[in-house]
Motif scaffolding. Structure first.
Motif, PDB file in Angstrom:
ATOM      1  N   ILE A  73       0.834  -1.204   0.000  1.00 43.49           N
ATOM      2  CA  ILE A  73       0.000   0.000   0.000  1.00 43.49           C
ATOM      3  C   ILE A  73       0.871   1.256   0.000  1.00 43.49           C
ATOM      4  N   ARG A  74       1.933   1.243   0.769  1.00 39.21           N
ATOM      5  CA  ARG A  74       2.865   2.378   0.755  1.00 39.21           C
ATOM      6  C   ARG A  74       3.508   2.528  -0.622  1.00 39.21           C
ATOM      7  N   TYR A  75       3.923   1.414  -1.182  1.00 34.84           N
ATOM      8  CA  TYR A  75       4.526   1.441  -2.516  1.00 34.84           C
ATOM      9  C   TYR A  75       3.521   1.980  -3.535  1.00 34.84           C
ATOM     10  N   PHE A  76       2.288   1.554  -3.418  1.00 31.01           N
ATOM     11  CA  PHE A  76       1.218   2.005  -4.310  1.00 31.01           C
ATOM     12  C   PHE A  76       0.996   3.512  -4.176  1.00 31.01           C
ATOM     13  N   ALA A  77       0.995   4.031  -2.943  1.00 27.86           N
ATOM     14  CA  ALA A  77       0.804   5.466  -2.711  1.00 27.86           C
ATOM     15  C   ALA A  77       1.916   6.281  -3.367  1.00 27.86           C
ATOM     16  N   VAL A  78       3.148   5.835  -3.203  1.00 27.70           N
ATOM     17  CA  VAL A  78       4.273   6.497  -3.873  1.00 27.70           C
ATOM     18  C   VAL A  78       4.091   6.391  -5.382  1.00 27.70           C
ATOM     19  N   GLY A  79       3.605   5.250  -5.821  1.00 35.51           N
ATOM     20  CA  GLY A  79       3.371   5.031  -7.247  1.00 35.51           C
ATOM     21  C   GLY A  79       2.369   5.995  -7.849  1.00 35.51           C
ATOM     22  N   LEU A  80       1.376   6.420  -7.081  1.00 37.99           N
ATOM     23  CA  LEU A  80       0.411   7.398  -7.580  1.00 37.99           C
ATOM     24  C   LEU A  80       1.097   8.725  -7.914  1.00 37.99           C
ATOM     25  N   ILE A  81       2.010   9.133  -7.060  1.00 35.42           N
ATOM     26  CA  ILE A  81       2.773  10.362  -7.310  1.00 35.42           C
ATOM     27  C   ILE A  81       3.644  10.178  -8.550  1.00 35.42           C
ATOM     28  N   ASN A  82       4.368   9.070  -8.595  1.00 37.71           N
ATOM     29  CA  ASN A  82       5.256   8.813  -9.730  1.00 37.71           C
ATOM     30  C   ASN A  82       4.493   8.702 -11.036  1.00 37.71           C
ATOM     31  N   THR A  83       3.329   8.070 -10.986  1.00 37.72           N
ATOM     32  CA  THR A  83       2.513   7.907 -12.188  1.00 37.72           C
ATOM     33  C   THR A  83       2.044   9.264 -12.703  1.00 37.72           C
ATOM     34  N   SER A  84       1.678  10.152 -11.806  1.00 40.22           N
ATOM     35  CA  SER A  84       1.260  11.495 -12.216  1.00 40.22           C
ATOM     36  C   SER A  84       2.385  12.223 -12.935  1.00 40.22           C
ATOM     37  N   VAL A  85       3.580  12.137 -12.373  1.00 43.61           N
ATOM     38  CA  VAL A  85       4.744  12.754 -13.011  1.00 43.61           C
ATOM     39  C   VAL A  85       4.997  12.099 -14.371  1.00 43.61           C
ATOM     40  N   HIS A  86       4.976  10.779 -14.381  1.00 38.80           N
ATOM     41  CA  HIS A  86       5.260  10.036 -15.614  1.00 38.80           C
ATOM     42  C   HIS A  86       4.273  10.398 -16.717  1.00 38.80           C
ATOM     43  N   TRP A  87       2.992  10.385 -16.412  1.00 34.74           N
ATOM     44  CA  TRP A  87       1.974  10.666 -17.429  1.00 34.74           C
ATOM     45  C   TRP A  87       2.085  12.099 -17.949  1.00 34.74           C
ATOM     46  N   ALA A  88       2.308  13.052 -17.051  1.00 33.09           N
ATOM     47  CA  ALA A  88       2.417  14.458 -17.469  1.00 33.09           C
ATOM     48  C   ALA A  88       3.602  14.654 -18.416  1.00 33.09           C
ATOM     49  N   VAL A  89       4.735  14.070 -18.079  1.00 33.53           N
ATOM     50  CA  VAL A  89       5.920  14.204 -18.930  1.00 33.53           C
ATOM     51  C   VAL A  89       5.716  13.452 -20.246  1.00 33.53           C
ATOM     52  N   PHE A  90       5.120  12.262 -20.180  1.00 32.85           N
ATOM     53  CA  PHE A  90       4.863  11.486 -21.397  1.00 32.85           C
ATOM     54  C   PHE A  90       4.019  12.299 -22.385  1.00 32.85           C
ATOM     55  N   PRO A 137      -2.525   3.027 -29.044  1.00 35.48           N
ATOM     56  CA  PRO A 137      -2.818   4.377 -28.550  1.00 35.48           C
ATOM     57  C   PRO A 137      -1.960   4.672 -27.330  1.00 35.48           C
ATOM     58  N   SER A 138      -1.589   5.932 -27.174  1.00 37.02           N
ATOM     59  CA  SER A 138      -0.697   6.315 -26.075  1.00 37.02           C
ATOM     60  C   SER A 138      -1.293   5.998 -24.711  1.00 37.02           C
ATOM     61  N   LEU A 139      -2.603   6.110 -24.578  1.00 40.38           N
ATOM     62  CA  LEU A 139      -3.226   5.799 -23.287  1.00 40.38           C
ATOM     63  C   LEU A 139      -3.023   4.332 -22.918  1.00 40.38           C
ATOM     64  N   ILE A 140      -3.067   3.439 -23.888  1.00 38.81           N
ATOM     65  CA  ILE A 140      -2.830   2.011 -23.638  1.00 38.81           C
ATOM     66  C   ILE A 140      -1.385   1.800 -23.195  1.00 38.81           C
ATOM     67  N   THR A 141      -0.464   2.519 -23.827  1.00 38.95           N
ATOM     68  CA  THR A 141       0.945   2.429 -23.434  1.00 38.95           C
ATOM     69  C   THR A 141       1.123   2.844 -21.976  1.00 38.95           C
ATOM     70  N   LEU A 142       0.529   3.962 -21.609  1.00 34.81           N
ATOM     71  CA  LEU A 142       0.672   4.465 -20.240  1.00 34.81           C
ATOM     72  C   LEU A 142       0.041   3.531 -19.218  1.00 34.81           C
ATOM     73  N   ILE A 143      -1.146   3.054 -19.507  1.00 36.20           N
ATOM     74  CA  ILE A 143      -1.823   2.148 -18.571  1.00 36.20           C
ATOM     75  C   ILE A 143      -1.033   0.843 -18.447  1.00 36.20           C
ATOM     76  N   GLY A 144      -0.599   0.302 -19.577  1.00 32.82           N
ATOM     77  CA  GLY A 144       0.174  -0.941 -19.555  1.00 32.82           C
ATOM     78  C   GLY A 144       1.477  -0.792 -18.805  1.00 32.82           C
ATOM     79  N   PHE A 145       2.192   0.301 -19.060  1.00 33.63           N
ATOM     80  CA  PHE A 145       3.468   0.519 -18.382  1.00 33.63           C
ATOM     81  C   PHE A 145       3.248   0.744 -16.892  1.00 33.63           C
ATOM     82  N   SER A 146       2.245   1.524 -16.543  1.00 32.03           N
ATOM     83  CA  SER A 146       1.988   1.815 -15.123  1.00 32.03           C
ATOM     84  C   SER A 146       1.657   0.546 -14.351  1.00 32.03           C
ATOM     85  N   GLY A 147       0.810  -0.288 -14.910  1.00 35.77           N
ATOM     86  CA  GLY A 147       0.448  -1.540 -14.238  1.00 35.77           C
ATOM     87  C   GLY A 147       1.613  -2.499 -14.131  1.00 35.77           C
ATOM     88  N   THR A 148       2.349  -2.641 -15.218  1.00 33.76           N
ATOM     89  CA  THR A 148       3.510  -3.532 -15.222  1.00 33.76           C
ATOM     90  C   THR A 148       4.565  -3.038 -14.240  1.00 33.76           C
TER      91      THR A 148
END
Length: 133
Positions: free
Chosen positions: A14-31, A99-110
């Motif tokens: 859960i802690r890792y997931f919470a940090v992941g939400l922050i990282n995912t936001s950064v990742h998606w915005a830059v992508f 589509p780029s959204l599929i790339t982001l979702i796939g990468f984020s989950g993986t």
């Protein structure tokens, strides 16, 4: 695996997931900035986004999730592992014209699953990962 070990593992995830939400936001915005703003390929956009979010990921997880020391070696190992994953997924997306959204979702989950397991059992394996409340 006993009940307490299960609870500790879930708390850690859960802690890792919470940090992941922050990282995912950064990742998606830059992508999206790289892909749509600078017209880079998904491979390049995904890798640049990964690079921008990796430092945040590493330092937050080292200190808050795994209560571990920060070393250059650990950072480089995590960077190489997740960077390779980023490039591979971006390359596959480009080849399949996804589509780029599929790339982001796939990468984020993986990244969530593989990154957690790699961090817990390789990068921060030498630490006491019992989380404090």
């Amino acid at each position: 695996m006993n009940i307490q070990t299960c609870k500790d593992f879930i708390r850690l995830f859960i802690r890792y997931f919470a940090v992941g939400l922050i990282n995912t936001s950064v990742h998606w915005a830059v992508f999206y900035t790289c892909f749509y703003g600078f017209h880079k390929s998904q491979t390049i956009a995904n890798f640049i986004a990964f690079c921008c979010s990796t430092s945040c990921n590493f330092f937050l997880n080292a200190k808050w999730t795994f209560n571990s020391s920060v070393t250059v070696t650990k950072y480089i190992l995590l960077f190489i592992f997740l960077g390779s994953l980023s490039l591979i997924m971006g390359y596959i997306a480009d080849r399949l014209h996804l589509p780029s959204l599929i790339t982001l979702i796939g990468f984020s989950g993986t990244c969530l699953v593989c990154g957690f397991l790699f961090s817990k059992y390789v990068i921060f394996k030498d630490t006491n990962t019992t989380t404090a409340t």
